[in-house]
Design a protein around this motif. Structure first.
Motif, PDB file in Angstrom:
ATOM      1  N   ASP A   1      32.086  34.267  25.264  1.00 36.66           N
ATOM      2  CA  ASP A   1      31.406  33.335  24.367  1.00 36.66           C
ATOM      3  C   ASP A   1      31.058  32.052  25.124  1.00 36.66           C
ATOM      4  OD1 ASP A   1      34.172  32.348  24.316  1.00 36.66           O
ATOM      5  OD2 ASP A   1      33.373  30.980  22.799  1.00 36.66           O
ATOM      6  N   GLU A   2      30.396  31.161  24.422  1.00 35.26           N
ATOM      7  CA  GLU A   2      29.852  29.949  25.033  1.00 35.26           C
ATOM      8  C   GLU A   2      30.920  29.103  25.744  1.00 35.26           C
ATOM      9  OE1 GLU A   2      27.055  28.061  26.403  1.00 35.26           O
ATOM     10  OE2 GLU A   2      26.351  29.618  25.028  1.00 35.26           O
ATOM     11  N   SER A   3      32.170  29.184  25.317  1.00 31.76           N
ATOM     12  CA  SER A   3      33.204  28.328  25.910  1.00 31.76           C
ATOM     13  C   SER A   3      33.794  28.874  27.208  1.00 31.76           C
ATOM     14  CB  SER A   3      34.341  28.103  24.889  1.00 31.76           C
ATOM     15  OG  SER A   3      34.996  29.327  24.613  1.00 31.76           O
ATOM     16  N   VAL A   4      33.378  30.065  27.613  1.00 33.25           N
ATOM     17  CA  VAL A   4      33.949  30.666  28.830  1.00 33.25           C
ATOM     18  C   VAL A   4      33.285  30.067  30.075  1.00 33.25           C
ATOM     19  CG1 VAL A   4      34.155  32.819  30.159  1.00 33.25           C
ATOM     20  CG2 VAL A   4      34.557  32.822  27.684  1.00 33.25           C
ATOM     21  N   SER A   5      34.099  29.750  31.071  1.00 33.39           N
ATOM     22  CA  SER A   5      33.575  29.279  32.354  1.00 33.39           C
ATOM     23  C   SER A   5      33.208  30.481  33.209  1.00 33.39           C
ATOM     24  CB  SER A   5      34.635  28.436  33.072  1.00 33.39           C
ATOM     25  OG  SER A   5      34.357  28.396  34.464  1.00 33.39           O
ATOM     26  N   ILE A   6      31.923  30.610  33.516  1.00 33.90           N
ATOM     27  CA  ILE A   6      31.477  31.746  34.332  1.00 33.90           C
ATOM     28  C   ILE A   6      32.065  31.674  35.750  1.00 33.90           C
ATOM     29  CG2 ILE A   6      29.455  32.926  35.302  1.00 33.90           C
ATOM     30  CD1 ILE A   6      29.757  33.368  32.292  1.00 33.90           C
ATOM     31  N   PRO A   7      32.109  30.488  36.384  1.00 33.20           N
ATOM     32  CA  PRO A   7      32.746  30.438  37.704  1.00 33.20           C
ATOM     33  C   PRO A   7      34.212  30.889  37.672  1.00 33.20           C
ATOM     34  CG  PRO A   7      31.417  28.475  37.365  1.00 33.20           C
ATOM     35  CD  PRO A   7      31.438  29.208  36.054  1.00 33.20           C
ATOM     36  N   GLU A   8      34.937  30.527  36.633  1.00 35.91           N
ATOM     37  CA  GLU A   8      36.340  30.968  36.554  1.00 35.91           C
ATOM     38  C   GLU A   8      36.434  32.473  36.321  1.00 35.91           C
ATOM     39  OE1 GLU A   8      39.377  28.881  34.642  1.00 35.91           O
ATOM     40  OE2 GLU A   8      38.587  26.899  35.147  1.00 35.91           O
ATOM     41  N   ALA A   9      35.514  32.997  35.525  1.00 34.34           N
ATOM     42  CA  ALA A   9      35.488  34.454  35.313  1.00 34.34           C
ATOM     43  C   ALA A   9      35.205  35.167  36.635  1.00 34.34           C
ATOM     44  CB  ALA A   9      34.440  34.823  34.266  1.00 34.34           C
ATOM     45  N   LEU A  10      34.283  34.612  37.421  1.00 35.10           N
ATOM     46  CA  LEU A  10      33.994  35.223  38.725  1.00 35.10           C
ATOM     47  C   LEU A  10      35.210  35.120  39.642  1.00 35.10           C
ATOM     48  CD1 LEU A  10      32.073  36.676  40.608  1.00 35.10           C
ATOM     49  CD2 LEU A  10      31.181  34.458  41.332  1.00 35.10           C
ATOM     50  N   LEU A  11      35.929  34.019  39.543  1.00 39.14           N
ATOM     51  CA  LEU A  11      37.128  33.860  40.372  1.00 39.14           C
ATOM     52  C   LEU A  11      38.137  34.979  40.088  1.00 39.14           C
ATOM     53  CD1 LEU A  11      38.812  32.181  42.373  1.00 39.14           C
ATOM     54  CD2 LEU A  11      39.648  30.842  40.422  1.00 39.14           C
ATOM     55  N   VAL A  12      38.292  35.310  38.804  1.00 42.17           N
ATOM     56  CA  VAL A  12      39.216  36.383  38.416  1.00 42.17           C
ATOM     57  C   VAL A  12      38.791  37.698  39.078  1.00 42.17           C
ATOM     58  CG1 VAL A  12      39.987  37.793  36.465  1.00 42.17           C
ATOM     59  CG2 VAL A  12      39.889  35.298  36.239  1.00 42.17           C
ATOM     60  N   LEU A  13      37.487  37.983  39.029  1.00 43.33           N
ATOM     61  CA  LEU A  13      37.004  39.240  39.612  1.00 43.33           C
ATOM     62  C   LEU A  13      37.023  39.189  41.139  1.00 43.33           C
ATOM     63  CD1 LEU A  13      34.107  40.165  37.178  1.00 43.33           C
ATOM     64  CD2 LEU A  13      36.308  41.314  37.430  1.00 43.33           C
ATOM     65  N   ALA A  14      36.712  38.024  41.713  1.00 45.00           N
ATOM     66  CA  ALA A  14      36.706  37.907  43.176  1.00 45.00           C
ATOM     67  C   ALA A  14      38.115  38.144  43.732  1.00 45.00           C
ATOM     68  CB  ALA A  14      36.174  36.540  43.603  1.00 45.00           C
ATOM     69  N   ARG A  15      39.125  37.657  43.006  1.00 45.91           N
ATOM     70  CA  ARG A  15      40.506  37.914  43.434  1.00 45.91           C
ATOM     71  C   ARG A  15      40.791  39.416  43.385  1.00 45.91           C
ATOM     72  NH1 ARG A  15      45.534  35.284  40.241  1.00 45.91           N
ATOM     73  NH2 ARG A  15      44.314  36.042  38.490  1.00 45.91           N
ATOM     74  N   PHE A  16      40.306  40.047  42.303  1.00 45.09           N
ATOM     75  CA  PHE A  16      40.504  41.493  42.133  1.00 45.09           C
ATOM     76  C   PHE A  16      39.915  42.272  43.324  1.00 45.09           C
ATOM     77  CE2 PHE A  16      38.342  45.371  40.448  1.00 45.09           C
ATOM     78  CZ  PHE A  16      39.460  46.149  40.192  1.00 45.09           C
ATOM     79  N   TYR A  17      38.664  41.966  43.676  1.00 46.38           N
ATOM     80  CA  TYR A  17      38.044  42.722  44.781  1.00 46.38           C
ATOM     81  C   TYR A  17      38.729  42.440  46.113  1.00 46.38           C
ATOM     82  CZ  TYR A  17      34.631  44.128  41.391  1.00 46.38           C
ATOM     83  OH  TYR A  17      34.054  44.681  40.285  1.00 46.38           O
ATOM     84  N   ALA A  18      39.152  41.196  46.313  1.00 47.33           N
ATOM     85  CA  ALA A  18      39.852  40.877  47.557  1.00 47.33           C
ATOM     86  C   ALA A  18      41.167  41.648  47.633  1.00 47.33           C
ATOM     87  CB  ALA A  18      40.102  39.374  47.639  1.00 47.33           C
ATOM     88  N   HIS A  19      41.843  41.774  46.505  1.00 46.42           N
ATOM     89  CA  HIS A  19      43.129  42.479  46.475  1.00 46.42           C
ATOM     90  C   HIS A  19      42.960  43.971  46.623  1.00 46.42           C
ATOM     91  CE1 HIS A  19      46.743  44.252  44.449  1.00 46.42           C
ATOM     92  NE2 HIS A  19      47.341  43.352  45.196  1.00 46.42           N
ATOM     93  N   GLU A  20      41.916  44.517  46.016  1.00 50.20           N
ATOM     94  CA  GLU A  20      41.790  45.972  45.937  1.00 50.20           C
ATOM     95  C   GLU A  20      40.959  46.605  47.053  1.00 50.20           C
ATOM     96  OE1 GLU A  20      43.629  47.728  44.036  1.00 50.20           O
ATOM     97  OE2 GLU A  20      44.399  46.143  42.741  1.00 50.20           O
ATOM     98  N   SER A  21      40.267  45.803  47.851  1.00 47.64           N
ATOM     99  CA  SER A  21      39.543  46.386  48.983  1.00 47.64           C
ATOM    100  C   SER A  21      40.549  47.156  49.830  1.00 47.64           C
ATOM    101  CB  SER A  21      38.896  45.282  49.829  1.00 47.64           C
ATOM    102  OG  SER A  21      38.336  45.862  51.000  1.00 47.64           O
ATOM    103  N   CYS A  22      40.208  48.399  50.192  1.00 44.38           N
ATOM    104  CA  CYS A  22      41.202  49.220  50.891  1.00 44.38           C
ATOM    105  C   CYS A  22      41.335  48.824  52.347  1.00 44.38           C
ATOM    106  CB  CYS A  22      40.859  50.706  50.761  1.00 44.38           C
ATOM    107  SG  CYS A  22      39.574  51.289  51.890  1.00 44.38           S
ATOM    108  N   GLY A  23      40.373  48.032  52.850  1.00 45.03           N
ATOM    109  CA  GLY A  23      40.493  47.516  54.209  1.00 45.03           C
ATOM    110  C   GLY A  23      39.872  48.387  55.272  1.00 45.03           C
ATOM    111  N   GLN A  24      39.261  49.485  54.859  1.00 45.74           N
ATOM    112  CA  GLN A  24      38.737  50.416  55.857  1.00 45.74           C
ATOM    113  C   GLN A  24      37.449  49.910  56.509  1.00 45.74           C
ATOM    114  OE1 GLN A  24      38.052  55.241  56.182  1.00 45.74           O
ATOM    115  NE2 GLN A  24      37.904  54.341  54.185  1.00 45.74           N
ATOM    116  N   CYS A  25      36.511  49.404  55.715  1.00 41.74           N
ATOM    117  CA  CYS A  25      35.215  48.978  56.265  1.00 41.74           C
ATOM    118  C   CYS A  25      35.185  47.455  56.402  1.00 41.74           C
ATOM    119  CB  CYS A  25      34.075  49.410  55.347  1.00 41.74           C
ATOM    120  SG  CYS A  25      34.056  51.167  54.965  1.00 41.74           S
ATOM    121  N   THR A  26      34.717  47.001  57.542  1.00 40.47           N
ATOM    122  CA  THR A  26      34.730  45.571  57.834  1.00 40.47           C
ATOM    123  C   THR A  26      33.940  44.724  56.830  1.00 40.47           C
ATOM    124  OG1 THR A  26      35.001  46.148  60.143  1.00 40.47           O
ATOM    125  CG2 THR A  26      34.364  43.874  59.670  1.00 40.47           C
ATOM    126  N   PRO A  27      32.714  45.100  56.464  1.00 43.33           N
ATOM    127  CA  PRO A  27      31.966  44.212  55.546  1.00 43.33           C
ATOM    128  C   PRO A  27      32.720  43.968  54.242  1.00 43.33           C
ATOM    129  CG  PRO A  27      30.531  45.918  56.427  1.00 43.33           C
ATOM    130  CD  PRO A  27      31.927  46.284  56.844  1.00 43.33           C
TER     131      PRO A  27
END
Lengths: 161, 407
Positions: free
Chosen positions: B313-339
């Motif tokens: 909804d309108e009160s959600v901070s999109i940058p904070e929502a992205l931060l939540v997902l960015a942490r997720f991808y950083a944590h879950e990347s399996c580490g095999q491919c460099t990019p």
């Protein structure tokens, strides 16, 4: 902590290992299930446990180690009698998981990744547990605890012995 | 609203039992399929326009047809129950409330692809679904449904999002760390333990018995031109009634939010929606008149993925929502491919810096540049999924990010 346990499965457990290994075309397929068994039996998957399991699979301990370290559910250090894992992913975040986590930390007096002094609880902050319809939520050992409020958290933590 | 197909038994107290399943016509599709040639089963599923409901949306019947007919060794059927996409929880419901629908679907699928052995890979955290499903498998053995030409092994994962990627799942099933494998060879040619393997999602296979019972045309008619059937939408976030809702693949995102989930909660004003799980590009409030099928969302530059709808909804901070997902991808990347390994970590740090108020405006262009250049350069689709949110959150809500940055 109690005295170090001997790292050996019982005959029944060994029979279960062999049954599991027989379910897969290559017995290595049973490695994850057997590591779950080992964690249940020995509390955590120490280097010594990893070496023991490697022997059951005719594998190098280093290959078991790379598996153990890849997954989040295997503990390589002693853990509390209970594990509390608060979800911090998107839907839980939108439902106030930060406040829930802060409340759990304060109630237990520990940070994420730590265990209470009495060995009762280890606290984790984890990625999506896929119960987003009941956010905020956390996993307590085998159970999902849903629709958390600070009061509900107090009750759940209070029941852990 | 469309007919309820997948969740038809959910209201019954005994929906997870064999008796309960049989009472509502369970295993009659399997009886029918036993009289069909394997190729005819595959043909029926092709005609039904069933597409994979785990994320990729690949036509199911076509996937089955890739298994080499001349292969004389074992063929495996592997069910992906490693549900982990942020915002998705439908497979949990199926495993707990209608486990026999999956078992019956597996029996029929196994006949179509000539498989004698199936594996069901359930995420390690799903202890309760694992227990219930294992109980159903045991009952199916006791009833002679399993063990007469087809066996099921229930396998527990150990905590790793990447194992939901089909080749990562196969590595994990083989007792290794869950590193995805380079394709080709595709699993249908060389999959689990080196043998031809079909990997399908739980919900996908739960669609198979109704298709066999009631016909491909009926199923195709429930959806859009290019995707048949209904599916289960997981709706969460800022809505009045979060939950799992079944409707046609042709339902619109607006209908899901307003008619099913009771509308937007909190401020009541919609800001953005994730339409297909965390890895789907975000949609703005004026982009929700979109059909929730594979092609409808592709046309909007997003994806239906696992149909996990997360409402903001309108009160959600999109940058904070992205931060939540960015942490997720950083944590879950399996580490095999460099990019992927490097970018997910660095982008998480940069989004963190921005949210903390220490970002620079050119950080946004750096993130976009890194994200855009990394797409398509890795072994699996994980990083392509990560860049969906990186790019769309920043491009569609750039002002919000800039407001947090130092000039």
């Amino acid at each position: 902590m109690t005295a170090t346990r001997t790292i050996v499965f019982s005959p029944d457990q060994l029979a279960e290992v062999r049954r599991l290994q027989g379910l897969y075309p290559d017995k290595r397929g049973a490695l994850l299930p057997v590591l779950h068994m080992a964690q249940d039996a020995f509390d955590y998957v120490s280097l010594e446990v990893q070496e023991y399991v490697a022997g059951l699979f005719d594998m190098a301990p280093s290959h078991v180690h790379e598996v153990v370290t890849f997954y989040t559910l295997y503990f390589q250090q002693p853990k509390g009698r209970h594990v509390v894992a608060v979800c911090h992913n998107l839907s839980c975040y939108l439902a106030g998981s930060r406040e829930i986590l802060a409340h759990v930390k304060q109630r237990l007096g520990i940070g994420v990744g730590e265990t209470t002094d009495d060995g009762r609880v280890t606290l984790q902050s984890v990625e999506c547990l896929c119960a987003c319809e009941a956010a905020p939520m956390m996993q307590v050992d085998d159970r999902y605890e849903l629709n958390l409020t600070p009061e509900k958290v107090d009750r759940i933590l209070g029941e852990l012995r | 609203m469309a007919e309820i197909v997948l969740m038809r038994n959910f209201g019954r107290q005994d929906s997870h039992t064999l008796a309960g399943y049989r009472a509502t016509g369970g295993y009659t599709a399997w009886e029918k399929a036993k009289g069909m040639e394997p190729a005819a089963i595959t043909e029926e599923v092709k005609k039904s326009n069933l597409r994979g409901l785990g994320g990729a949306g690949f036509p199911t019947g076509m996937k089955w047809s890739f298994v080499p007919k001349t292969h004389t060794g074992p063929v495996y059927l592997v069910i992906n129950a490693d549900e982990g996409e942020p915002g998705t929880f439908k497979d949990r419901y199926l495993l707990e409330r209608d486990p026999h629908a999956l078992i019956e679907g597996m029996l029929i699928t196994a006949r179509a692809i000539r498989s004698a052995k199936g594996f069901v890979y359930i995420r390690g955290e799903y202890v309760q679904p694992w227990r219930i499903f294992s109980g159903a498998v045991k009952d199916a053995y006791d009833a002679g449904l399993l063990g007469n030409g087809f066996d099921i092994v229930v396998h527990r994962g150990a905590g790793a999002y990447i194992c939901g990627e089909e080749t990562g799942l196969l590595s994990s099933l083989e007792g290794k760390k869950g590193w995805p494998k380079i394709k080709p060879p595709f699993p249908a040619i060389k999959g689990a333990f080196g043998e031809p393997t079909v990997v399908n999602n739980v919900e996908t296979i739960a669609c198979v018995p109704p298709i066999i019972n009631r016909g491909a045309e009926w199923f195709a008619g429930l959806g859009t031109k290019t995707q048949g059937g209904t599916r289960m939408y997981s709706v969460s976030g800022r809505v009045t009634k979060p939950g799992v809702y079944e409707d046609s693949c042709a339902v619109t995102l607006r209908q899901l939010i307003h008619d099913h989930a009771g509308g937007v909660s909190h401020t009541g004003k919609l800001k953005a929606v994730v339409p297909g799980g965390g890895s789907a590009a975000i949609l703005t409030a004026d982009e929700i008149d979109v059909a929730m099928d594979v092609d409808g969302l592709k046309a909007k530059g997003s994806m239906i993925g696992s149909a996990g709808v997360v409402v903001m909804d309108e009160s959600v901070s999109i940058p904070e929502a992205l931060l939540v997902l960015a942490r997720f991808y950083a944590h879950e990347s399996c580490g095999q491919c460099t990019p992927c390994r490097e970018s997910t970590g660095w982008i998480y740090k940069m989004v963190h810096r921005i949210v903390d108020g220490h970002g620079r405006k050119d950080d946004l262009d750096t993130i976009l540049d890194v994200a855009k250049r990394g797409g398509g350069t890795t072994i699996c689709a994980f990083y392509d999924g990560a860049i969906g949110p990186y790019i769309s959150y920043i491009e569609k809500f750039r002002g919000e990010f800039e407001a947090l940055c130092r000039s």
